[in-house]
Write an enzyme that holds these catalytic residues in place. Sequence first.
Site, PDB file in Angstrom:
ATOM      1  N   PHE A   1      14.913  19.690  -1.185  1.00 24.27           N
ATOM      2  CA  PHE A   1      13.832  19.341  -1.189  1.00 24.27           C
ATOM      3  C   PHE A   1      13.366  17.698  -0.762  1.00 24.27           C
ATOM      4  O   PHE A   1      12.492  17.709  -0.328  1.00 24.27           O
ATOM      5  CB  PHE A   1      13.314  19.460  -2.992  1.00 24.27           C
ATOM      6  CG  PHE A   1      12.110  18.647  -3.202  1.00 24.27           C
ATOM      7  CD1 PHE A   1      10.799  19.196  -2.792  1.00 24.27           C
ATOM      8  CD2 PHE A   1      12.036  17.392  -3.635  1.00 24.27           C
ATOM      9  CE1 PHE A   1       9.653  18.370  -3.374  1.00 24.27           C
ATOM     10  CE2 PHE A   1      10.980  16.932  -3.905  1.00 24.27           C
ATOM     11  CZ  PHE A   1       9.771  17.223  -3.923  1.00 24.27           C
TER      12      PHE A   1
ATOM     13  N   ARG B   1       1.871   8.510  12.789  1.00 24.83           N
ATOM     14  CA  ARG B   1       1.201   9.747  13.477  1.00 24.83           C
ATOM     15  C   ARG B   1      -0.360   9.943  13.514  1.00 24.83           C
ATOM     16  O   ARG B   1      -0.725  10.284  14.328  1.00 24.83           O
ATOM     17  CB  ARG B   1       2.038  10.985  13.139  1.00 24.83           C
ATOM     18  CG  ARG B   1       1.874  12.571  13.704  1.00 24.83           C
ATOM     19  CD  ARG B   1       2.029  13.510  13.305  1.00 24.83           C
ATOM     20  NE  ARG B   1       0.981  13.511  11.961  1.00 24.83           N
ATOM     21  CZ  ARG B   1       1.216  14.463  10.856  1.00 24.83           C
ATOM     22  NH1 ARG B   1       2.176  15.137  10.903  1.00 24.83           N
ATOM     23  NH2 ARG B   1       0.464  14.398   9.969  1.00 24.83           N
TER      24      ARG B   1
ATOM     25  N   TYR C   1       0.870  -1.212   0.045  1.00 21.69           N
ATOM     26  CA  TYR C   1       0.108   0.052   0.065  1.00 21.69           C
ATOM     27  C   TYR C   1       0.826   1.257   0.102  1.00 21.69           C
ATOM     28  O   TYR C   1       0.881   2.168  -0.928  1.00 21.69           O
ATOM     29  CB  TYR C   1      -1.094   0.103   1.220  1.00 21.69           C
ATOM     30  CG  TYR C   1      -1.762   1.221   1.219  1.00 21.69           C
ATOM     31  CD1 TYR C   1      -2.712   1.454   0.481  1.00 21.69           C
ATOM     32  CD2 TYR C   1      -1.357   2.387   1.965  1.00 21.69           C
ATOM     33  CE1 TYR C   1      -3.613   2.574   0.190  1.00 21.69           C
ATOM     34  CE2 TYR C   1      -2.032   3.553   2.065  1.00 21.69           C
ATOM     35  CZ  TYR C   1      -3.328   3.639   1.162  1.00 21.69           C
ATOM     36  OH  TYR C   1      -4.052   4.504   1.300  1.00 21.69           O
TER      37      TYR C   1
ATOM     38  N   ARG D   1     -10.246   3.702   9.098  1.00 19.07           N
ATOM     39  CA  ARG D   1      -8.891   3.409   8.164  1.00 19.07           C
ATOM     40  C   ARG D   1      -7.773   2.798   8.943  1.00 19.07           C
ATOM     41  O   ARG D   1      -7.034   3.864   9.553  1.00 19.07           O
ATOM     42  CB  ARG D   1      -8.762   4.585   7.135  1.00 19.07           C
ATOM     43  CG  ARG D   1      -9.847   5.044   6.178  1.00 19.07           C
ATOM     44  CD  ARG D   1     -10.013   6.071   5.997  1.00 19.07           C
ATOM     45  NE  ARG D   1      -8.620   7.257   5.870  1.00 19.07           N
ATOM     46  CZ  ARG D   1      -8.047   7.459   4.730  1.00 19.07           C
ATOM     47  NH1 ARG D   1      -8.747   7.002   3.673  1.00 19.07           N
ATOM     48  NH2 ARG D   1      -7.110   8.022   4.652  1.00 19.07           N
TER      49      ARG D   1
END
Length: 363
Positions: free
Chosen positions: A281, A200, A153, A210
Amino acid sequence: SEHATSGWDRPTMRRCWHFLDLTSRSFSGVIKEVEGDLARVICLFYLVLRGLDTIEDDMTIPDEKKQPLLRQFHKLAVKPDWTFDQCGPNEKDRQLLVEWTVVSEELNRLDPRYREIILDVTEKMQYGMADYAHKAAATDELYIETVDEYNLYCHYVAGLVGEGLTRFWAASGKEAAWLGDQLELTNAMGLLLQKTNIIRDFREDAEERRFFWPREVWGAALYGKAVGRAGGFADITELYAPGNEKQALWVLSGMVVDVLGHATDALDYLRLLTKQSIFCFCAIPQTMAMATLSLCFMNYDMFQRHIKIRKAEAASLIMKSTNPRDVAYIFRDYARRIHARALPDDPSFLRLSVACGRIEQWC
Ligand code: PS7
Ligand code: MN
Ligand code: MN
Ligand code: MN
Ligand code: MN
Ligand code: MN
């Protein structure tokens, strides 16, 4: 040519930047710092995936409707005049889909090499999301059984993002072309972020039924023995019921040790980058994730309310995440803090020591 212009003053692109600010607190800052036209490419990539994720997350859309939407999304995203206003009022980013024409116009204007990467990754992700959403629809809750399923997933929703971004670096000529073939490493970059987010957001996601924490971790016999039941917790929401605090923290340790296993691959990836703005980034979200893991570890508050690293800590990480060596030291520092708080009676204690030791060794 038109491809070369950043289009900052085009109304549609301006609206896209506005939506980036609106929909992403964590990425908009780092995206804008990327050099040249890549910032715009990443902005559009982000918005496409944000649109897809908004449909995935919306539990008010029935499966019969959600399946075709998800499975066609890579086509809908570039279809002139396509918009979507059927998301529930609780979807915080529903307006992006309502005004989707600004995104599709910009996508259709984009250098085809970048557009193809965006749409290819979107297509792979949407099928993965659709499969999991379909399984969830049968019971009205998303359940992950095994660690393998969890990894798969996370590969769909985050590992593929890493793959797409790395293909941008290669296509732009700003980083080595072979970097795009380091799929283990690009996947680890995404998984470290996604798994930290899943750890978290446990309570928030659980309240929407979920359940991303795999049963293989929370249902392990070890935890069950401690609460006097052979099969572990029967229902994952027991994790935040009174009386189960200690076992909840053990399950949390099991989740943290799993994600720490990606840290050295992430450091390997970062070491391969050569451009400063691309490095920042990539690195800043990773050090933020390590800080978040350290904040969550052994912290029972996490099961009761939304927790976040402090603004000052985030600001300091942004300033310090400038080169591979310093980023490795930041990783090591958080690994040490985690290890220092681990208790020897924690079933994951040994594995935690090994995972933290590997980060230590990397430096
Ligand atoms: C294109 C920057 C740098 C090699 C929307 C960045 C949701 C954690 O729970 O918003 O929905 O609120 O907190 C990001 C690898 C993806 C992985 C994935 C794409 C790093 C749709 C980020 C953003 C690869 C599926 C957002 C994976 O978290 O989630 C771009 C290298 C979207 C990256 C989702 C999660 C991202 C995520 P929530 P968040
Ligand atoms: Mn979020
Ligand atoms: Mn989401
Ligand atoms: Mn989602
Ligand atoms: Mn989340
Ligand atoms: Mn949250």
